[in-house]
Design a protein around this motif. Structure first.
Motif, PDB file in Angstrom:
ATOM      1  N   THR A  55       6.887  -0.948  10.093  1.00  0.00           N
ATOM      2  CA  THR A  55       7.354  -1.746   8.957  1.00  0.00           C
ATOM      3  C   THR A  55       8.321  -2.851   9.361  1.00  0.00           C
ATOM      4  O   THR A  55       8.685  -3.678   8.521  1.00  0.00           O
ATOM      5  CB  THR A  55       8.041  -0.851   7.918  1.00  0.00           C
ATOM      6  OG1 THR A  55       9.157  -0.187   8.522  1.00  0.00           O
ATOM      7  CG2 THR A  55       7.073   0.181   7.377  1.00  0.00           C
ATOM      8  N   ILE A  56       8.759  -2.886  10.627  1.00  0.00           N
ATOM      9  CA  ILE A  56       9.686  -3.933  11.060  1.00  0.00           C
ATOM     10  C   ILE A  56       8.960  -5.277  11.055  1.00  0.00           C
ATOM     11  O   ILE A  56       7.972  -5.464  11.757  1.00  0.00           O
ATOM     12  CB  ILE A  56      10.248  -3.637  12.457  1.00  0.00           C
ATOM     13  CG1 ILE A  56      11.086  -2.355  12.430  1.00  0.00           C
ATOM     14  CG2 ILE A  56      11.092  -4.804  12.975  1.00  0.00           C
ATOM     15  CD1 ILE A  56      11.546  -1.886  13.790  1.00  0.00           C
ATOM     16  N   TYR A 104       4.713  -7.123  -9.606  1.00  0.00           N
ATOM     17  CA  TYR A 104       3.374  -7.109  -9.011  1.00  0.00           C
ATOM     18  C   TYR A 104       3.247  -5.837  -8.178  1.00  0.00           C
ATOM     19  O   TYR A 104       4.049  -5.616  -7.252  1.00  0.00           O
ATOM     20  CB  TYR A 104       3.164  -8.329  -8.109  1.00  0.00           C
ATOM     21  CG  TYR A 104       3.127  -9.645  -8.841  1.00  0.00           C
ATOM     22  CD1 TYR A 104       1.922 -10.255  -9.164  1.00  0.00           C
ATOM     23  CD2 TYR A 104       4.310 -10.293  -9.196  1.00  0.00           C
ATOM     24  CE1 TYR A 104       1.886 -11.476  -9.830  1.00  0.00           C
ATOM     25  CE2 TYR A 104       4.283 -11.515  -9.868  1.00  0.00           C
ATOM     26  CZ  TYR A 104       3.073 -12.095 -10.172  1.00  0.00           C
ATOM     27  OH  TYR A 104       3.035 -13.300 -10.830  1.00  0.00           O
ATOM     28  N   SER A 105       2.274  -5.033  -8.478  1.00  0.00           N
ATOM     29  CA  SER A 105       2.053  -3.818  -7.697  1.00  0.00           C
ATOM     30  C   SER A 105       1.228  -4.155  -6.464  1.00  0.00           C
ATOM     31  O   SER A 105       0.594  -5.213  -6.376  1.00  0.00           O
ATOM     32  CB  SER A 105       1.330  -2.767  -8.536  1.00  0.00           C
ATOM     33  OG  SER A 105       0.058  -3.248  -8.947  1.00  0.00           O
ATOM     34  N   THR A 106       1.245  -3.266  -5.491  1.00  0.00           N
ATOM     35  CA  THR A 106       0.463  -3.452  -4.278  1.00  0.00           C
ATOM     36  C   THR A 106      -0.231  -2.152  -3.912  1.00  0.00           C
ATOM     37  O   THR A 106       0.239  -1.059  -4.270  1.00  0.00           O
ATOM     38  CB  THR A 106       1.349  -3.915  -3.105  1.00  0.00           C
ATOM     39  OG1 THR A 106       0.527  -4.211  -1.970  1.00  0.00           O
ATOM     40  CG2 THR A 106       2.363  -2.850  -2.718  1.00  0.00           C
ATOM     41  N   GLU A 107      -1.326  -2.279  -3.219  1.00  0.00           N
ATOM     42  CA  GLU A 107      -2.037  -1.098  -2.732  1.00  0.00           C
ATOM     43  C   GLU A 107      -1.230  -0.458  -1.611  1.00  0.00           C
ATOM     44  O   GLU A 107      -0.828  -1.131  -0.659  1.00  0.00           O
ATOM     45  CB  GLU A 107      -3.416  -1.520  -2.212  1.00  0.00           C
ATOM     46  CG  GLU A 107      -4.247  -0.388  -1.654  1.00  0.00           C
ATOM     47  CD  GLU A 107      -5.563  -0.879  -1.081  1.00  0.00           C
ATOM     48  OE1 GLU A 107      -6.131  -0.178  -0.216  1.00  0.00           O
ATOM     49  OE2 GLU A 107      -6.011  -1.972  -1.479  1.00  0.00           O
ATOM     50  N   ARG A 108      -0.977   0.813  -1.713  1.00  0.00           N
ATOM     51  CA  ARG A 108      -0.207   1.513  -0.689  1.00  0.00           C
ATOM     52  C   ARG A 108      -1.043   1.685   0.572  1.00  0.00           C
ATOM     53  O   ARG A 108      -2.210   2.056   0.509  1.00  0.00           O
ATOM     54  CB  ARG A 108       0.258   2.885  -1.188  1.00  0.00           C
ATOM     55  CG  ARG A 108       1.357   2.799  -2.238  1.00  0.00           C
ATOM     56  CD  ARG A 108       1.698   4.174  -2.770  1.00  0.00           C
ATOM     57  NE  ARG A 108       2.756   4.095  -3.761  1.00  0.00           N
ATOM     58  CZ  ARG A 108       4.045   4.330  -3.502  1.00  0.00           C
ATOM     59  NH1 ARG A 108       4.416   4.650  -2.280  1.00  0.00           N
ATOM     60  NH2 ARG A 108       4.940   4.254  -4.459  1.00  0.00           N
ATOM     61  N   SER A 109      -0.418   1.415   1.707  1.00  0.00           N
ATOM     62  CA  SER A 109      -1.123   1.570   2.975  1.00  0.00           C
ATOM     63  C   SER A 109      -1.242   3.047   3.340  1.00  0.00           C
ATOM     64  O   SER A 109      -0.303   3.828   3.163  1.00  0.00           O
ATOM     65  CB  SER A 109      -0.372   0.828   4.090  1.00  0.00           C
ATOM     66  OG  SER A 109      -0.972   1.107   5.330  1.00  0.00           O
ATOM     67  N   GLU A 149       0.074  -2.304   9.154  1.00  0.00           N
ATOM     68  CA  GLU A 149      -1.022  -1.514   9.713  1.00  0.00           C
ATOM     69  C   GLU A 149      -1.370  -1.926  11.138  1.00  0.00           C
ATOM     70  O   GLU A 149      -2.322  -1.394  11.722  1.00  0.00           O
ATOM     71  CB  GLU A 149      -2.251  -1.625   8.802  1.00  0.00           C
ATOM     72  CG  GLU A 149      -2.031  -0.925   7.462  1.00  0.00           C
ATOM     73  CD  GLU A 149      -3.222  -1.009   6.529  1.00  0.00           C
ATOM     74  OE1 GLU A 149      -4.205  -1.723   6.878  1.00  0.00           O
ATOM     75  OE2 GLU A 149      -3.192  -0.376   5.457  1.00  0.00           O
ATOM     76  N   GLY A 150      -0.585  -2.853  11.712  1.00  0.00           N
ATOM     77  CA  GLY A 150      -0.695  -3.133  13.137  1.00  0.00           C
ATOM     78  C   GLY A 150      -1.575  -4.289  13.544  1.00  0.00           C
ATOM     79  O   GLY A 150      -1.794  -4.498  14.749  1.00  0.00           O
ATOM     80  N   ARG A 151      -2.068  -5.082  12.596  1.00  0.00           N
ATOM     81  CA  ARG A 151      -2.980  -6.167  12.964  1.00  0.00           C
ATOM     82  C   ARG A 151      -2.335  -7.178  13.909  1.00  0.00           C
ATOM     83  O   ARG A 151      -3.014  -7.762  14.751  1.00  0.00           O
ATOM     84  CB  ARG A 151      -3.468  -6.883  11.700  1.00  0.00           C
ATOM     85  CG  ARG A 151      -4.326  -8.091  12.024  1.00  0.00           C
ATOM     86  CD  ARG A 151      -4.774  -8.856  10.815  1.00  0.00           C
ATOM     87  NE  ARG A 151      -5.298 -10.159  11.223  1.00  0.00           N
ATOM     88  CZ  ARG A 151      -5.627 -11.122  10.391  1.00  0.00           C
ATOM     89  NH1 ARG A 151      -5.491 -10.950   9.099  1.00  0.00           N
ATOM     90  NH2 ARG A 151      -6.079 -12.270  10.841  1.00  0.00           N
TER      91      ARG A 151
END
Length: 297
Positions: free
Chosen positions: A253-254, A242-247, A288-290
């Motif tokens: 990333t931790i 499964y591919s994912t959209e790159r951020s 992305e920090g949410r």
């Protein structure tokens, strides 16, 4: 919505970086940021699940100190059940994480009161649980579980629940950890390693040969996290990437793998089937920090 139970480690994370190289002995190096936050695989996963609206319990321990009390109170505020979160006399574990400019991480951890979290402790909490999704995570740093008969516990839970395991990377290496993990894999519904962990567990030198080895040796399924490359679902009969959209806005990333686990389990608990695209979106939100405000101390 199904109930979710997270069994694993919580600690206080101190995260510093990024750095290009380690300082020489006896010298000091400046970094852009130093954050103090809720940490540990179980904590990260529970925070995301609670934010998604899942009824979630956490089975863990922390010290009966300022940090342990703060962690427990924050979980209560988030809606995470802490009935099985024990505060034990002693110090709450800490992890120091150093981020690097190439997006890799290095970790320094202490065990502290986590040594009291053994098979008897967990089995006592989960003796009557049925119909739940149960994730075991952070086994790599939970020596009490590694020394006990974890296989018997998983088998006792397996008939009435869905069982997941994220192994983590062992601080003491794979020589003893590999046979321990391999002995558990036929007692699971889902194995949730990252790519490097699957290769280490199967003792192969590529992801393709690791997939073949897993399919040959084990009856269960695996969901393999592969970072920006997406993920890989493995069953006895086949495998699917499964591919994912790159951020375009990587903050941290931790904990990304823990958030993927949360999204993966959430989809099954809420909708009755696994939505890999949703799991990728949740992981992307994390990096992305949410969730940074929620986990900051």
């Amino acid at each position: 919505m199904d109930r979710v139970v997270i069994v694993g480690n919580v600690d206080v994370d101190i995260i510093a970086g990024p750095i290009d190289d380690w300082p020489e002995w006896g010298t000091e190096m400046g970094v852009d940021t130093v954050d103090i936050r809720i940490g540990g695989q179980a904590a990260n996963t529970a925070v995301v699940l609670a934010d998604l609206g899942v009824p979630v319990d956490i089975v863990t321990v922390a010290g009966n100190d300022l940090f342990g009390k703060a962690l427990k109170q924050r979980f209560v505020e988030m809606g995470i059940s802490v009935d099985w979160f024990d505060l034990i006399e002693g110090k709450t574990p800490h992890t120091v994480a150093i981020t690097h400019t190439n997006s890799e991480r290095s970790f320094l951890s202490d065990e502290s009161v986590m040594r009291f979290m053994d098979v008897d402790f967990v089995s006592g909490k989960l003796a009557r649980i049925k119909g739940a999704h149960i994730l075991f995570c952070g086994i790599n740093v939970l020596n009490g579980l590694r020394r006990g008969d974890l296989k018997a516990l998983l088998e006792s839970l397996h008939d009435d629940n869905l069982i997941y395991l994220d192994p983590g990377w062992p601080p003491d290496g794979w020589k003893s950890f590999r046979p321990q993990i391999r002995s558990l894999l036929n007692s699971l519904d889902w194995f949730l390693p990252n790519e490097a962990e699957l290769i280490a567990v199967t003792r192969k030198n590529s992801i393709s040969s690791a997939v073949e080895g897993f399919q040959r040796d084990f009856a269960g399924s695996a969901m393999v996290k592969m970072g920006s490359e997406g993920s890989l679902m493995i069953s006895r009969e086949n495998s699917r990437a499964y591919s994912t959209e790159r951020s375009k806005n990587v903050v941290d990333t931790i904990g990304a793998g823990d958030s993927f686990n949360a999204g993966f389990i959430y989809s099954a608990a809420a909708y009755g089937s696994y939505d890999i695209d949703l799991a990728h979106r949740v992981a992307r939100d994390w990096i992305e920090g949410r969730y940074r405000e929620k986990i900051s101390l």
